[in-house]
Design a protein around this motif. Sequence first.
Motif, short mmCIF file in Angstrom:
data_model
loop_
_atom_site.label_atom_id
_atom_site.label_comp_id
_atom_site.label_asym_id
_atom_site.label_seq_id
_atom_site.Cartn_x
_atom_site.Cartn_y
_atom_site.Cartn_z
N ALA A 247 87.20 88.23 65.27
CA ALA A 247 86.26 88.69 66.29
C ALA A 247 86.06 87.64 67.38
O ALA A 247 85.64 87.96 68.49
CB ALA A 247 84.91 89.03 65.64
N GLU A 248 86.39 86.38 67.08
CA GLU A 248 86.16 85.29 68.02
C GLU A 248 87.37 84.97 68.91
O GLU A 248 87.24 84.20 69.86
CB GLU A 248 85.80 84.01 67.24
CG GLU A 248 84.56 84.15 66.38
CD GLU A 248 84.32 82.92 65.53
OE1 GLU A 248 84.73 81.81 65.95
OE2 GLU A 248 83.74 83.06 64.45
N ILE A 249 88.52 85.53 68.61
CA ILE A 249 89.73 85.18 69.36
C ILE A 249 89.80 86.01 70.64
O ILE A 249 89.80 87.23 70.59
CB ILE A 249 91.00 85.43 68.52
CG1 ILE A 249 90.96 84.64 67.21
CG2 ILE A 249 92.24 85.07 69.33
CD1 ILE A 249 92.08 84.99 66.24
N PRO A 250 89.87 85.36 71.79
CA PRO A 250 90.01 86.10 73.05
C PRO A 250 91.33 86.85 73.12
O PRO A 250 92.38 86.31 72.74
CB PRO A 250 89.95 85.03 74.13
CG PRO A 250 89.40 83.81 73.46
CD PRO A 250 89.77 83.92 72.01
N VAL A 251 91.27 88.10 73.59
CA VAL A 251 92.46 88.92 73.74
C VAL A 251 92.51 89.45 75.16
O VAL A 251 91.52 89.98 75.67
CB VAL A 251 92.47 90.10 72.75
CG1 VAL A 251 93.68 91.01 72.98
CG2 VAL A 251 92.43 89.62 71.30
N THR A 252 93.67 89.30 75.78
CA THR A 252 93.93 89.92 77.08
C THR A 252 95.03 90.95 76.87
O THR A 252 96.10 90.63 76.37
CB THR A 252 94.36 88.89 78.13
OG1 THR A 252 93.27 88.00 78.38
CG2 THR A 252 94.74 89.57 79.44
N VAL A 253 94.72 92.19 77.21
CA VAL A 253 95.67 93.29 77.08
C VAL A 253 96.45 93.41 78.39
O VAL A 253 95.86 93.44 79.47
CB VAL A 253 94.95 94.61 76.75
CG1 VAL A 253 95.90 95.80 76.85
CG2 VAL A 253 94.30 94.54 75.38
N LEU A 254 97.77 93.50 78.26
CA LEU A 254 98.65 93.76 79.39
C LEU A 254 99.31 95.11 79.14
O LEU A 254 100.01 95.27 78.13
CB LEU A 254 99.74 92.68 79.48
CG LEU A 254 99.25 91.31 79.86
CD1 LEU A 254 100.23 90.25 79.41
CD2 LEU A 254 99.07 91.25 81.36
N SER A 255 99.06 96.07 80.02
CA SER A 255 99.63 97.39 79.81
C SER A 255 99.86 98.09 81.13
O SER A 255 99.07 97.96 82.06
CB SER A 255 98.72 98.23 78.93
OG SER A 255 99.31 99.49 78.67
N ALA A 256 100.94 98.87 81.18
CA ALA A 256 101.26 99.64 82.38
C ALA A 256 100.51 100.95 82.44
O ALA A 256 100.40 101.56 83.49
CB ALA A 256 102.76 99.90 82.43
N ASN A 257 99.97 101.38 81.31
CA ASN A 257 99.36 102.71 81.23
C ASN A 257 97.89 102.67 80.86
O ASN A 257 97.45 103.33 79.93
CB ASN A 257 100.12 103.57 80.21
CG ASN A 257 101.57 103.70 80.56
OD1 ASN A 257 101.91 103.96 81.71
ND2 ASN A 257 102.44 103.50 79.60
N VAL A 258 97.12 101.90 81.57
CA VAL A 258 95.69 101.79 81.27
C VAL A 258 94.90 102.31 82.45
O VAL A 258 94.94 101.74 83.54
CB VAL A 258 95.29 100.33 80.96
CG1 VAL A 258 93.81 100.19 80.78
CG2 VAL A 258 96.02 99.83 79.72
N ASP A 259 94.17 103.41 82.22
CA ASP A 259 93.30 103.93 83.27
C ASP A 259 91.91 103.32 83.11
O ASP A 259 91.66 102.51 82.21
CB ASP A 259 93.28 105.46 83.26
CG ASP A 259 92.70 106.04 81.97
OD1 ASP A 259 91.94 105.35 81.27
OD2 ASP A 259 92.99 107.22 81.67
N ALA A 260 90.98 103.72 83.97
CA ALA A 260 89.64 103.13 83.97
C ALA A 260 88.92 103.36 82.64
O ALA A 260 88.23 102.46 82.14
CB ALA A 260 88.82 103.68 85.13
N ASN A 261 89.07 104.54 82.04
CA ASN A 261 88.40 104.83 80.77
C ASN A 261 88.96 103.98 79.63
O ASN A 261 88.20 103.45 78.81
CB ASN A 261 88.52 106.31 80.42
CG ASN A 261 87.71 107.18 81.34
OD1 ASN A 261 86.69 106.76 81.88
ND2 ASN A 261 88.17 108.40 81.55
N VAL A 262 90.27 103.85 79.57
CA VAL A 262 90.89 103.03 78.53
C VAL A 262 90.51 101.57 78.73
O VAL A 262 90.18 100.87 77.77
CB VAL A 262 92.42 103.23 78.54
CG1 VAL A 262 93.09 102.22 77.62
CG2 VAL A 262 92.79 104.64 78.14
N SER A 263 90.53 101.11 79.95
CA SER A 263 90.15 99.74 80.25
C SER A 263 88.71 99.46 79.82
O SER A 263 88.43 98.44 79.19
CB SER A 263 90.32 99.48 81.74
OG SER A 263 90.02 98.15 82.05
N ARG A 264 87.82 100.38 80.12
CA ARG A 264 86.42 100.24 79.72
C ARG A 264 86.29 100.21 78.20
O ARG A 264 85.55 99.41 77.63
CB ARG A 264 85.58 101.37 80.33
CG ARG A 264 84.09 101.25 80.05
CD ARG A 264 83.23 102.29 80.79
NE ARG A 264 83.80 103.62 80.85
CZ ARG A 264 84.40 104.16 81.93
NH1 ARG A 264 84.48 103.47 83.05
NH2 ARG A 264 84.87 105.39 81.90
#
Length: 136
Positions: A82-99
């Motif tokens: 739960a403490e590890i920072p994660v950055t998602v990189l994706s070509a198919n992320v809309d505003a709802n998925v991002s949120r």
Amino acid sequence: MDSSSPGKAILIVEDNPDIRDTFRTLFELEGFDVQLAANGEDALASLARSDEAPCLILLDLSMPVMDGWEFLDVLRSREQGAEIPVTVLSANVDANVSRDLRTRYGCRVLPKPASVDTLLDVVRSYQHAGPGPTLH
């Protein structure tokens, strides 16, 4: 992860070998210890072998075997995960998925492809955060 570089380990979880290699080269040139995983299952195994968590996980969502969503569910269900920072990189992320990724998992989200400057800014922002949590 190499404990000789506290706070400078990155785990890249990406099924495309060309992208993995490019990221590894880019971040090793910045002085990071880079670990690679082709899918979520490989990433969990890498974390299990390590005594110290990475300062950042760069995560693709669409992968075989275990996708990014499944990986995040397992990672965030673990106390140290739960403490590890994660950055998602994706070509198919809309505003709802991002949120959803931000609120449900606490992830930063970047569109793919991201510029080299953007990737370096993200990674550098975690560089001085110190070592990640102890995993064992």
